[in-house]
Design a protein around this motif. Structure first.
Motif, PDB file in Angstrom:
ATOM      1  N   PRO A  92      49.787  26.967  -1.182  1.00  0.00           N
ATOM      2  CA  PRO A  92      51.041  27.366  -1.828  1.00  0.00           C
ATOM      3  C   PRO A  92      51.064  28.871  -2.111  1.00  0.00           C
ATOM      4  O   PRO A  92      50.047  29.447  -2.529  1.00  0.00           O
ATOM      5  N   ASP A  93      52.217  29.509  -1.876  1.00  0.00           N
ATOM      6  CA  ASP A  93      52.346  30.965  -2.020  1.00  0.00           C
ATOM      7  C   ASP A  93      51.299  31.682  -1.172  1.00  0.00           C
ATOM      8  O   ASP A  93      50.738  32.705  -1.573  1.00  0.00           O
ATOM      9  N   GLY A  94      51.035  31.147   0.037  1.00  0.00           N
ATOM     10  CA  GLY A  94      49.936  31.639   0.851  1.00  0.00           C
ATOM     11  C   GLY A  94      50.044  33.098   1.247  1.00  0.00           C
ATOM     12  O   GLY A  94      49.027  33.781   1.358  1.00  0.00           O
ATOM     13  N   VAL A  95      51.270  33.594   1.463  1.00  0.00           N
ATOM     14  CA  VAL A  95      51.420  35.009   1.824  1.00  0.00           C
ATOM     15  C   VAL A  95      50.989  35.885   0.650  1.00  0.00           C
ATOM     16  O   VAL A  95      50.223  36.848   0.827  1.00  0.00           O
ATOM     17  N   ALA A  96      51.444  35.557  -0.539  1.00  0.00           N
ATOM     18  CA  ALA A  96      51.068  36.324  -1.727  1.00  0.00           C
ATOM     19  C   ALA A  96      49.578  36.189  -2.016  1.00  0.00           C
ATOM     20  O   ALA A  96      48.911  37.172  -2.377  1.00  0.00           O
ATOM     21  N   VAL A  97      49.043  34.985  -1.860  1.00  0.00           N
ATOM     22  CA  VAL A  97      47.606  34.783  -2.066  1.00  0.00           C
ATOM     23  C   VAL A  97      46.816  35.633  -1.076  1.00  0.00           C
ATOM     24  O   VAL A  97      45.830  36.288  -1.442  1.00  0.00           O
ATOM     25  N   GLY A  98      47.265  35.646   0.181  1.00  0.00           N
ATOM     26  CA  GLY A  98      46.585  36.453   1.187  1.00  0.00           C
ATOM     27  C   GLY A  98      46.595  37.931   0.853  1.00  0.00           C
ATOM     28  O   GLY A  98      45.573  38.621   1.007  1.00  0.00           O
ATOM     29  N   ARG A  99      47.727  38.435   0.385  1.00  0.00           N
ATOM     30  CA  ARG A  99      47.811  39.852   0.026  1.00  0.00           C
ATOM     31  C   ARG A  99      46.888  40.186  -1.156  1.00  0.00           C
ATOM     32  O   ARG A  99      46.242  41.239  -1.172  1.00  0.00           O
ATOM     33  N   LEU A 100      46.819  39.288  -2.124  1.00  0.00           N
ATOM     34  CA  LEU A 100      45.920  39.514  -3.253  1.00  0.00           C
ATOM     35  C   LEU A 100      44.471  39.531  -2.794  1.00  0.00           C
ATOM     36  O   LEU A 100      43.672  40.388  -3.216  1.00  0.00           O
ATOM     37  N   VAL A 101      44.106  38.586  -1.938  1.00  0.00           N
ATOM     38  CA  VAL A 101      42.736  38.545  -1.422  1.00  0.00           C
ATOM     39  C   VAL A 101      42.420  39.812  -0.639  1.00  0.00           C
ATOM     40  O   VAL A 101      41.341  40.410  -0.799  1.00  0.00           O
ATOM     41  N   GLN A 102      43.339  40.243   0.209  1.00  0.00           N
ATOM     42  CA  GLN A 102      43.108  41.456   0.983  1.00  0.00           C
ATOM     43  C   GLN A 102      42.987  42.686   0.083  1.00  0.00           C
ATOM     44  O   GLN A 102      42.265  43.625   0.411  1.00  0.00           O
ATOM     45  N   GLU A 103      43.691  42.669  -1.045  1.00  0.00           N
ATOM     46  CA  GLU A 103      43.606  43.786  -2.003  1.00  0.00           C
ATOM     47  C   GLU A 103      42.305  43.742  -2.794  1.00  0.00           C
ATOM     48  O   GLU A 103      41.667  44.773  -3.023  1.00  0.00           O
ATOM     49  N   TRP A 104      41.901  42.550  -3.216  1.00  0.00           N
ATOM     50  CA  TRP A 104      40.755  42.414  -4.118  1.00  0.00           C
ATOM     51  C   TRP A 104      39.413  42.359  -3.398  1.00  0.00           C
ATOM     52  O   TRP A 104      38.418  42.865  -3.910  1.00  0.00           O
ATOM     53  N   ALA A 105      39.364  41.747  -2.246  1.00  0.00           N
ATOM     54  CA  ALA A 105      38.076  41.472  -1.592  1.00  0.00           C
ATOM     55  C   ALA A 105      37.420  42.755  -1.095  1.00  0.00           C
ATOM     56  O   ALA A 105      38.078  43.629  -0.528  1.00  0.00           O
ATOM     57  N   GLU A 106      36.131  42.834  -1.303  1.00  0.00           N
ATOM     58  CA  GLU A 106      35.340  43.941  -0.762  1.00  0.00           C
ATOM     59  C   GLU A 106      34.529  43.503   0.456  1.00  0.00           C
ATOM     60  O   GLU A 106      33.997  44.338   1.171  1.00  0.00           O
ATOM     61  N   GLY A 107      34.435  42.198   0.658  1.00  0.00           N
ATOM     62  CA  GLY A 107      33.735  41.667   1.820  1.00  0.00           C
ATOM     63  C   GLY A 107      34.703  41.300   2.936  1.00  0.00           C
ATOM     64  O   GLY A 107      35.852  41.752   2.961  1.00  0.00           O
TER      65      GLY A 107
END
Length: 360
Positions: free
Chosen positions: A90-105
């Motif tokens: 759910p809200d996968g596009v927004a979740v993906g953007r958050l992960v891409q912003e937060w993740a260092e790996g």
């Protein structure tokens, strides 16, 4: 390494094939010495009585209520060596953007519905993925192999697309010495585009062979369906009961969604699970299937009601089931997929470092 996964569901197998896929893969991945955290969106239809996995001993399972709540796991996502976002989140596009912003790996998208996803993207339906998000994932892990992988790279700009087929937990799906109750079974949630094939290859067959016994297990079938008297309906079958269901089946039917037939190279998790139980599989046709299981030796492919009746009358059904089991145990267990996942994530990390050096 530490892996964080944000997927549709791990805790509930009700009405979805994602949970059993993630369970097999991540259990095997953890067995390779890795730490796994699974973050699942809390939704009512996967809660309560529909939740059939609580506190797994091979990973940590946590729930978040919305995107604001997900922010509580920001540091965990940042500290992970790799983060995977799954299809239909759910809200996968927004979740993906958050992960891409937060993740260092390394970041990855794991699409357990690739042909459906691509059909949605083509008509502008960005329910859980959008074309703009794809290039910023380090790797696109796809349920579908074959030509689709090149399409994901060339058309959608994925830096790296790799097949990661479904698999089977070879400890949970085994042949059981149980009485045979049915000549042919089908296990799957209702789908509009699968129903015509189910009608042709099971319900018509049941009407043509009233002395044979059949079963269809899975939720969400409309009340309007006219089930023949010799077809037993099972509303929901939890994974713990799958092996016994397949064991009681002289053969089982595999039915594929239209988008997946069109794309090819899209094996359902049910194929691997049934085969691991030694149950002969009778399937519709699509490109790539015979590269996984040999037609006439490890699986039977049919087109019509008459084909199915002939298949059910074969004397070598048991041998076909045994051969299918041997092939799946040799190539398609969760242990094989976990090794592939480890390799894909390592390759993606190296590619990301190369891209960073080029742009530095």
């Amino acid at each position: 390494m530490k892996l964080v996964v944000l997927g549709l569901s791990l805790g509930s197998s009700w009405g979805n094939g994602h949970a059993t896929t993630f369970r097999a893969l991540l259990k095997a991945y953890a067995a390779r010495g890795h730490e796994v955290v699974f973050l699942e969106r809390e939704v009512p239809w996967y809660a309560g009585a529909h939740r059939d996995l609580v506190n797994p001993d091979w990973c940590r399972l946590d729930y978040y209520s919305d995107l604001d709540h997900l922010a509580e796991w920001r540091e965990e996502i940042a500290a992970a060596d790799a983060v995977i976002v799954g299809s239909y989140v759910p809200d996968g596009v927004a979740v993906g953007r958050l992960v891409q912003e937060w993740a260092e790996g390394t970041t990855a998208f794991y699409d357990i519905d690739t042909p459906v996803t691509l059909a949605k993207l083509a008509r502008g339906d960005f329910e859980y993925l959008s074309p703009a998000v794809i290039p910023d994932y380090d790797v696109y892990l796809s349920f579908t192999g074959g030509p689709t992988l090149r399409h994901l790279e060339d058309h959608y700009g994925s830096p790296m697309a790799r097949a990661l087929y479904c698999s089977v937990d070879a400890e949970a799906y085994v042949p059981l010495d149980v009485p045979k109750k049915w000549d042919l079974t089908y296990l799957g949630t209702y789908s509009d585009d699968r129903q015509p094939t189910l009608e042709r290859l099971l319900l018509y067959v049941a009407r043509a062979a009233p002395n044979r016994r059949f079963a269809v297990a899975g939720p969400q079938y409309p009340d309007t369906i006219q089930w023949p008297d010799n077809v037993e309906r099972i509303e929901h079958l939890p994974p713990a009961e799958h092996a016994a269901f397949y064991g009681a089946s002289r053969a089982t039917l595999n039915v594929t969604r239209a988008d997946m037939i069109a794309a090819g190279w899209s094996p359902s998790v049910r194929i691997f699970e049934a085969a691991a139980c030694g149950t002969p599989i009778i399937s519709d046709r699509w490109d790539g299937l015979t590269e996984l299981l040999g037609d006439g030796r490890e699986i039977l492919l049919v087109d019509t009601c008459a084909d199915m009746l002939a298949a059910l009358g074969r004397r070598d059904l048991e041998q076909i089931g045994q051969a299918g089991r041997a092939r799946v145990l040799a190539e398609h267990t969760a242990a094989h997929r976990a090794e592939e996942l480890e390799r894909h994530l390592g390759e993606a990390a190296e590619h990301a470092r190369d891209r960073a050096r080029v742009t530095a």
